[in-house]
Design an enzyme around this catalytic site. Structure first.
Site, PDB file in Angstrom:
ATOM      1  N   HIS A   1      -3.362  -5.392   1.863  1.00 60.56           N
ATOM      2  CA  HIS A   1      -2.372  -5.620   2.472  1.00 60.56           C
ATOM      3  C   HIS A   1      -2.446  -7.053   3.132  1.00 60.56           C
ATOM      4  O   HIS A   1      -3.265  -7.110   3.867  1.00 60.56           O
ATOM      5  CB  HIS A   1      -3.019  -4.241   4.107  1.00 60.56           C
ATOM      6  CG  HIS A   1      -2.426  -2.689   3.801  1.00 60.56           C
ATOM      7  ND1 HIS A   1      -2.108  -2.450   4.382  1.00 60.56           N
ATOM      8  CD2 HIS A   1      -4.178  -2.384   3.009  1.00 60.56           C
ATOM      9  CE1 HIS A   1      -2.018  -0.463   4.000  1.00 60.56           C
ATOM     10  NE2 HIS A   1      -3.206  -1.249   3.607  1.00 60.56           N
TER      11      HIS A   1
ATOM     12  N   ILE B   1      -7.105  -0.921   1.978  1.00 61.33           N
ATOM     13  CA  ILE B   1      -7.585   0.516   2.426  1.00 61.33           C
ATOM     14  C   ILE B   1      -7.033   1.789   1.951  1.00 61.33           C
ATOM     15  O   ILE B   1      -6.139   1.788   1.754  1.00 61.33           O
ATOM     16  CB  ILE B   1      -7.233   0.601   3.727  1.00 61.33           C
ATOM     17  CG1 ILE B   1      -7.592  -0.977   4.373  1.00 61.33           C
ATOM     18  CG2 ILE B   1      -7.321   1.667   5.151  1.00 61.33           C
ATOM     19  CD1 ILE B   1      -6.646  -1.468   5.520  1.00 61.33           C
TER      20      ILE B   1
ATOM     21  N   CYS C   1       0.808  -1.267   0.252  1.00 65.03           N
ATOM     22  CA  CYS C   1       0.258   0.075   0.085  1.00 65.03           C
ATOM     23  C   CYS C   1       0.873   1.512   0.225  1.00 65.03           C
ATOM     24  O   CYS C   1       1.301   1.289  -1.017  1.00 65.03           O
ATOM     25  CB  CYS C   1      -1.029  -0.179   0.637  1.00 65.03           C
ATOM     26  SG  CYS C   1      -2.311   1.007   1.146  1.00 65.03           S
TER      27      CYS C   1
ATOM     28  N   GLU D   1      -0.457  -8.441   5.524  1.00 64.05           N
ATOM     29  CA  GLU D   1      -0.452  -8.546   6.590  1.00 64.05           C
ATOM     30  C   GLU D   1      -1.766  -8.119   7.674  1.00 64.05           C
ATOM     31  O   GLU D   1      -1.191  -8.236   8.629  1.00 64.05           O
ATOM     32  CB  GLU D   1       0.560  -7.077   6.918  1.00 64.05           C
ATOM     33  CG  GLU D   1       0.560  -5.311   7.245  1.00 64.05           C
ATOM     34  CD  GLU D   1      -0.412  -5.027   6.145  1.00 64.05           C
ATOM     35  OE1 GLU D   1       0.487  -5.366   4.501  1.00 64.05           O
ATOM     36  OE2 GLU D   1      -0.391  -3.984   5.678  1.00 64.05           O
TER      37      GLU D   1
HETATM   38  N1  GLN Z   1      -3.274   6.518   0.704  1.00 62.00           N
HETATM   39  C1  GLN Z   1      -2.439   5.828   1.257  1.00 62.00           C
HETATM   40  C2  GLN Z   1      -1.027   6.523   1.229  1.00 62.00           C
HETATM   41  O1  GLN Z   1      -1.308   7.134   0.363  1.00 62.00           O
HETATM   42  C3  GLN Z   1      -1.649   4.687   1.461  1.00 62.00           C
HETATM   43  C4  GLN Z   1      -3.208   3.713   2.539  1.00 62.00           C
HETATM   44  C5  GLN Z   1      -2.396   2.513   2.938  1.00 62.00           C
HETATM   45  O2  GLN Z   1      -1.108   2.637   2.961  1.00 62.00           O
HETATM   46  N2  GLN Z   1      -3.701   1.723   3.728  1.00 62.00           N
HETATM   47  O3  GLN Z   1       0.298   7.238   1.341  1.00 62.00           O
END
Ligand code: GLN
EC number: 4.3.3.6
Length: 194
Positions: free
Chosen positions: A170, A134, A79, A172
Site C-alpha cells: 500500500h 496488509i 493490494c 498510499e
Molecule cells: N486480502 C484482501 C483481498 O483479498 C486484500 C487486502 C488489502 O487490500 N489490504 O481482497
C-alpha cells in the site's frame, strides 16, 4: 494535465487521492460509470477484492472497466486492486478484470505476517520505497510481457504489463508518493502516444 480517477466503491480511497494530488494532476473520486468517460487513468484501491467485485457488478462497472483497459488507458491497483487486475487467482475459476498476465495468491503471507512494513527497491520508482503489507496477495508467476518491478525476499510484489501497474502493498498509506508519480508518468506517456 492528466485526469486520474480512484474507484470509490470500497476501500482506502482518500489515501490514494492524497498521494495523487499534484499541480499536473486532477483527481476524481469515481462512484458512477459515467465518470470513467473522460479519465486518462484509474486507480483500484486496497480493500477486499471479493466485495469490490460484487460492487463492480452491482453498479454496472464491469464492461466499462474492460473497455477502459481495452482502450489502453492506464490502471494501477494496490493490494485488493492488484487482485482485481490479475488474470489468474489461486483457488478461483477465473480472474476479475484480468488485465495483467499473472497468477496471484490472496492473503499469501499467513497469520504471523498479516501486516508488516519494509523498504523495497522498485524499478522505475526508486530505492527504499516504504511498503506496507496488509493481508497482502503475492504474485506467484508472471507471463512473458510482464515486467517484475519489485521483490520482497524472493517473492514478486510489484509488476507492470504495458500501461497496467500493480503492487501487493500500500504505497498510499505512506508519505512517499513516488509510486503514484510513476503511475502518473505512465499516464502522461500513454496520453502523448495517442
Ligand atoms: N486480502 C484482501 C483481498 O483479498 C486484500 C487486502 C488489502 O487490500 N489490504 O481482497
Amino acid at each position: 494535465m492528466v485526469k486520474v480517477g480512484v474507484l470509490a466503491l470500497q476501500g482506502a480511497v482518500r489515501e490514494h487521492v492524497k498521494c495523487l494530488e499534484a499541480p499536473n494532476t486532477e483527481v476524481v473520486i469515481v462512484k458512477k460509470v459515467e465518470q470513467l468517460a473522460d479519465l486518462d487513468g484509474l486507480v483500484f484501491p486496497g480493500g477486499e477484492s471479493t466485495t469490490m467485485r460484487r460492487l463492480i457488478d452491482l453498479y454496472g462497472f464491469f464492461e466499462p472497466l474492460k473497455q477502459f483497459a481495452a482502450d489502453g488507458k492506464p490502471m494501477f491497483g494496490t493490494c485488493a486492486g492488484l487482485i482485481l487486475m490479475a488474470d489468474t487467482i489461486v483457488g478461483q475459476d477465473s480472474g476479475h478484470l484480468a488485465v495483467i498476465n499473472m497468477k496471484v495468491q490472496r492473503n499469501a503471507f499467513g497469520r504471523q505476517r498479516e501486516s508488516f512494513e519494509t523498504d523495497l527497491h522498485v524499478t522505475g520508482v526508486g530505492e527504499d520505497v516504504r511498503a506496507v503489507f496488509i493481508r497482502a496477495p503475492l504474485i506467484l508467476e508472471v507471463g512473458e510481457n510482464v515486467e517484475v518491478l519489485s521483490k520482497y525476499k524472493d517473492e514478486i510484489v510489484a509488476a507492470r504489463q504495458g500501461n497496467f501497474l500493480a503492487c501487493s502493498f500500500h504505497p498510499e498509506l505512506t508519505d512517499d508518493h513516488r509510486f503514484h508519480q510513476y503511475f502518473v508518468s505512465i499516464i502522461e506517456e500513454a496520453k502523448s502516444a495517442k
